[in-house]
Design a protein around this motif. Sequence first.
Motif, mmCIF file in Angstrom:
data_model
loop_
_atom_site.group_PDB
_atom_site.id
_atom_site.type_symbol
_atom_site.label_atom_id
_atom_site.label_comp_id
_atom_site.label_asym_id
_atom_site.label_seq_id
_atom_site.Cartn_x
_atom_site.Cartn_y
_atom_site.Cartn_z
ATOM 1 N N CYS A 15 0.819 -1.266 0.301
ATOM 2 C CA CYS A 15 0.329 -0.351 -0.104
ATOM 3 C C CYS A 15 0.992 1.030 -0.139
ATOM 4 C CB CYS A 15 -1.072 0.410 1.724
ATOM 5 S SG CYS A 15 -1.723 -1.736 1.468
ATOM 6 N N PHE A 16 2.379 0.902 0.214
ATOM 7 C CA PHE A 16 3.476 2.506 0.385
ATOM 8 C C PHE A 16 2.960 3.161 -1.108
ATOM 9 C CE2 PHE A 16 6.503 0.334 3.492
ATOM 10 C CZ PHE A 16 5.556 0.322 4.219
ATOM 11 N N CYS A 17 2.369 2.981 -2.270
ATOM 12 C CA CYS A 17 2.034 3.612 -3.057
ATOM 13 C C CYS A 17 1.026 4.252 -3.174
ATOM 14 C CB CYS A 17 2.416 2.895 -3.883
ATOM 15 S SG CYS A 17 4.243 2.405 -4.699
ATOM 16 N N GLU A 18 0.096 3.888 -2.621
ATOM 17 C CA GLU A 18 -0.917 4.335 -2.482
ATOM 18 C C GLU A 18 -0.837 5.595 -1.350
ATOM 19 O OE1 GLU A 18 -3.364 3.968 -4.394
ATOM 20 O OE2 GLU A 18 -2.817 3.388 -5.782
ATOM 21 N N TYR A 19 -0.734 5.369 -0.173
ATOM 22 C CA TYR A 19 -0.248 6.295 0.640
ATOM 23 C C TYR A 19 0.545 7.375 0.805
ATOM 24 C CZ TYR A 19 -2.037 2.471 3.624
ATOM 25 O OH TYR A 19 -2.522 1.666 4.895
ATOM 26 N N ALA A 20 1.483 7.088 -0.699
ATOM 27 C CA ALA A 20 2.725 7.937 -0.675
ATOM 28 C C ALA A 20 1.708 9.141 -1.914
ATOM 29 C CB ALA A 20 4.216 7.488 -2.102
ATOM 30 N N LYS A 21 0.770 8.168 -2.299
ATOM 31 C CA LYS A 21 0.292 9.202 -3.385
ATOM 32 C C LYS A 21 -0.871 10.379 -2.262
ATOM 33 C CE LYS A 21 -0.182 6.638 -6.821
ATOM 34 N NZ LYS A 21 -0.619 5.337 -7.980
ATOM 35 N N PRO A 80 -1.379 13.681 0.046
ATOM 36 C CA PRO A 80 -0.656 14.546 1.046
ATOM 37 C C PRO A 80 -0.880 14.719 2.076
ATOM 38 C CG PRO A 80 -2.280 15.563 -1.334
ATOM 39 C CD PRO A 80 -2.515 13.640 -0.777
ATOM 40 N N SER A 81 -1.473 14.086 2.570
ATOM 41 C CA SER A 81 -1.555 14.363 4.121
ATOM 42 C C SER A 81 -1.048 13.055 4.984
ATOM 43 C CB SER A 81 -2.977 14.038 4.596
ATOM 44 O OG SER A 81 -3.717 12.469 4.117
ATOM 45 N N LEU A 82 -0.440 11.684 3.593
ATOM 46 C CA LEU A 82 0.340 10.782 4.176
ATOM 47 C C LEU A 82 1.578 10.516 3.754
ATOM 48 C CD1 LEU A 82 -3.258 8.109 4.074
ATOM 49 C CD2 LEU A 82 -1.366 8.789 5.883
ATOM 50 N N LYS A 83 2.272 11.173 2.985
ATOM 51 C CA LYS A 83 3.132 10.505 2.175
ATOM 52 C C LYS A 83 4.232 11.807 2.688
ATOM 53 C CE LYS A 83 4.010 14.778 -1.360
ATOM 54 N NZ LYS A 83 3.339 15.858 -2.529
ATOM 55 N N GLY A 84 4.276 12.563 3.922
ATOM 56 C CA GLY A 84 5.387 12.743 4.804
ATOM 57 C C GLY A 84 5.629 11.950 5.680
ATOM 58 N N TYR A 85 4.703 11.125 6.122
ATOM 59 C CA TYR A 85 5.049 10.274 7.069
ATOM 60 C C TYR A 85 5.448 8.561 5.789
ATOM 61 C CZ TYR A 85 1.537 12.710 9.515
ATOM 62 O OH TYR A 85 1.243 13.002 10.561
ATOM 63 N N ILE A 86 5.557 8.964 5.402
ATOM 64 C CA ILE A 86 6.190 7.590 4.604
ATOM 65 C C ILE A 86 7.443 8.103 4.339
ATOM 66 C CG2 ILE A 86 6.464 6.566 2.196
ATOM 67 C CD1 ILE A 86 3.721 5.688 3.845
ATOM 68 N N ASN A 87 7.808 9.135 3.478
ATOM 69 C CA ASN A 87 8.999 9.949 3.317
ATOM 70 C C ASN A 87 9.550 10.925 4.260
ATOM 71 O OD1 ASN A 87 8.569 9.044 0.001
ATOM 72 N ND2 ASN A 87 7.400 10.953 0.078
ATOM 73 N N SER A 88 8.963 10.342 5.733
ATOM 74 C CA SER A 88 10.669 11.201 6.428
ATOM 75 C C SER A 88 11.025 10.698 7.082
ATOM 76 C CB SER A 88 9.665 11.745 7.347
ATOM 77 O OG SER A 88 8.627 10.268 8.253
ATOM 78 N N LYS A 89 12.503 11.245 7.593
ATOM 79 C CA LYS A 89 13.841 10.099 8.454
ATOM 80 C C LYS A 89 13.330 9.063 8.749
ATOM 81 C CE LYS A 89 17.618 11.960 10.805
ATOM 82 N NZ LYS A 89 18.621 12.406 11.408
ATOM 83 N N ASN A 90 11.934 9.654 9.525
ATOM 84 C CA ASN A 90 12.295 8.658 10.610
ATOM 85 C C ASN A 90 11.467 7.321 9.911
ATOM 86 O OD1 ASN A 90 13.038 9.619 12.966
ATOM 87 N ND2 ASN A 90 11.387 10.963 14.012
ATOM 88 N N GLY A 91 9.803 7.689 9.853
ATOM 89 C CA GLY A 91 9.660 6.821 8.671
ATOM 90 C C GLY A 91 10.698 6.179 7.803
ATOM 91 N N ARG A 92 11.513 6.231 7.387
ATOM 92 C CA ARG A 92 12.256 5.864 6.841
ATOM 93 C C ARG A 92 13.327 4.784 7.534
ATOM 94 N NH1 ARG A 92 13.192 5.278 1.290
ATOM 95 N NH2 ARG A 92 11.277 7.623 0.557
ATOM 96 N N LYS A 93 13.036 5.194 8.336
ATOM 97 C CA LYS A 93 14.204 4.782 10.307
ATOM 98 C C LYS A 93 13.328 3.426 9.602
ATOM 99 C CE LYS A 93 16.137 5.295 14.469
ATOM 100 N NZ LYS A 93 16.172 6.057 15.414
ATOM 101 N N VAL A 94 12.308 3.876 10.837
ATOM 102 C CA VAL A 94 11.366 2.791 11.585
ATOM 103 C C VAL A 94 11.542 1.526 10.297
ATOM 104 C CG1 VAL A 94 8.824 1.886 12.167
ATOM 105 C CG2 VAL A 94 10.084 4.146 12.804
ATOM 106 N N ALA A 95 11.348 1.519 8.435
ATOM 107 C CA ALA A 95 11.404 0.922 7.712
ATOM 108 C C ALA A 95 12.422 0.503 6.966
ATOM 109 C CB ALA A 95 10.747 1.284 6.129
ATOM 110 N N ASP A 96 13.803 1.003 7.343
ATOM 111 C CA ASP A 96 14.561 0.328 8.041
ATOM 112 C C ASP A 96 14.885 -0.654 8.988
ATOM 113 O OD1 ASP A 96 15.518 1.261 5.280
ATOM 114 O OD2 ASP A 96 16.892 3.063 6.342
#
Length: 102
Positions: A68-74, A76-92
Amino acid sequence: MMKMKVLLLCFISATLMILLLSVSTANAAGNPVMTCNPLELSSCADAILSGANPSAACCAKLKQQQPCFCEYAKKPSLKGYINSKNGRKVADTCKVPIPRCP
Protein backbone atom coordinates in the motif's frame (compact mmCIF):
# COMPACT_ATOMS: atom_id res chain seq x y z
CA MET A 1 7.56 18.06 26.61
CA MET A 2 5.83 14.73 27.33
CA LYS A 3 2.40 16.40 27.29
CA MET A 4 3.14 17.88 23.87
CA LYS A 5 4.28 14.48 22.57
CA VAL A 6 1.05 12.87 23.78
CA LEU A 7 -1.02 15.64 22.20
CA LEU A 8 0.87 15.26 18.93
CA LEU A 9 0.35 11.49 18.98
CA CYS A 10 -3.38 12.01 19.62
CA PHE A 11 -3.55 14.53 16.78
CA ILE A 12 -1.80 12.17 14.37
CA SER A 13 -4.04 9.28 15.40
CA ALA A 14 -7.14 11.41 14.90
CA THR A 15 -5.86 12.61 11.55
CA LEU A 16 -5.24 9.05 10.41
CA MET A 17 -8.74 8.08 11.51
CA ILE A 18 -10.21 10.93 9.48
CA LEU A 19 -8.11 9.88 6.51
CA LEU A 20 -9.30 6.30 6.70
CA LEU A 21 -8.67 4.99 3.23
CA SER A 22 -10.16 2.01 1.55
CA VAL A 23 -7.74 1.45 -1.28
CA SER A 24 -7.77 -2.09 -2.59
CA THR A 25 -4.73 -3.67 -4.12
CA ALA A 26 -5.19 -6.35 -6.73
CA ASN A 27 -3.16 -9.31 -7.91
CA ALA A 28 -2.22 -9.93 -11.56
CA ALA A 29 -5.64 -11.45 -12.25
CA GLY A 30 -7.34 -8.32 -10.92
CA ASN A 31 -8.69 -10.04 -7.83
CA PRO A 32 -8.64 -8.01 -4.61
CA VAL A 33 -5.89 -9.15 -2.27
CA MET A 34 -6.13 -6.78 0.65
CA THR A 35 -7.52 -3.44 1.73
CA CYS A 36 -5.04 -0.68 2.43
CA ASN A 37 -5.80 1.07 5.69
CA PRO A 38 -3.32 3.55 7.19
CA LEU A 39 -4.88 3.00 10.62
CA GLU A 40 -3.24 -0.43 10.54
CA LEU A 41 0.04 1.44 11.01
CA SER A 42 -1.00 3.19 14.23
CA SER A 43 1.38 0.93 16.16
CA CYS A 44 4.18 2.72 14.30
CA ALA A 45 3.06 6.26 15.17
CA ASP A 46 5.38 6.71 18.16
CA ALA A 47 8.41 5.40 16.26
CA ILE A 48 7.69 7.57 13.21
CA LEU A 49 7.00 10.69 15.27
CA SER A 50 9.80 10.37 17.80
CA GLY A 51 12.42 8.21 16.13
CA ALA A 52 12.03 5.50 18.79
CA ASN A 53 12.68 1.89 17.86
CA PRO A 54 9.60 0.27 16.29
CA SER A 55 7.80 -2.51 18.10
CA ALA A 56 7.40 -6.02 16.72
CA ALA A 57 3.73 -5.21 16.08
CA CYS A 58 4.76 -2.15 14.07
CA CYS A 59 7.17 -4.19 11.93
CA ALA A 60 4.53 -6.85 11.31
CA LYS A 61 2.01 -4.24 10.17
CA LEU A 62 4.60 -2.53 7.95
CA LYS A 63 5.26 -5.83 6.21
CA GLN A 64 1.54 -6.44 5.82
CA GLN A 65 0.83 -2.93 4.49
CA GLN A 66 3.93 -2.67 2.26
CA PRO A 67 1.91 -3.15 -0.98
CA CYS A 68 0.00 0.00 0.00
CA PHE A 69 2.99 2.34 0.38
CA CYS A 70 2.71 3.80 -3.13
CA GLU A 71 -0.98 4.52 -2.58
CA TYR A 72 -0.20 6.20 0.72
CA ALA A 73 2.65 8.17 -0.88
CA LYS A 74 0.15 9.66 -3.37
CA LYS A 75 -1.93 11.15 -0.56
CA PRO A 76 -0.59 14.57 0.51
CA SER A 77 -1.67 13.95 4.10
CA LEU A 78 0.25 10.66 4.33
CA LYS A 79 3.27 10.99 2.06
CA GLY A 80 5.17 13.04 4.62
CA TYR A 81 5.12 10.08 7.00
CA ILE A 82 6.21 7.61 4.35
CA ASN A 83 9.05 9.85 3.16
CA SER A 84 10.15 11.25 6.52
CA LYS A 85 13.55 10.51 8.03
CA ASN A 86 11.94 8.61 10.91
CA GLY A 87 9.55 6.79 8.56
CA ARG A 88 12.51 5.52 6.55
CA LYS A 89 14.38 4.65 9.75
CA VAL A 90 11.43 2.57 10.96
CA ALA A 91 11.18 0.80 7.60
CA ASP A 92 14.94 0.11 7.61
CA THR A 93 14.85 -1.20 11.17
CA CYS A 94 11.94 -3.48 10.25
CA LYS A 95 13.72 -4.53 7.03
CA VAL A 96 10.77 -3.40 4.92
CA PRO A 97 11.90 -1.65 1.75
CA ILE A 98 9.98 1.43 0.68
CA PRO A 99 9.35 1.03 -3.04
CA ARG A 100 10.05 3.69 -5.64
CA CYS A 101 6.63 4.85 -6.67
CA PRO A 102 5.70 6.20 -10.09
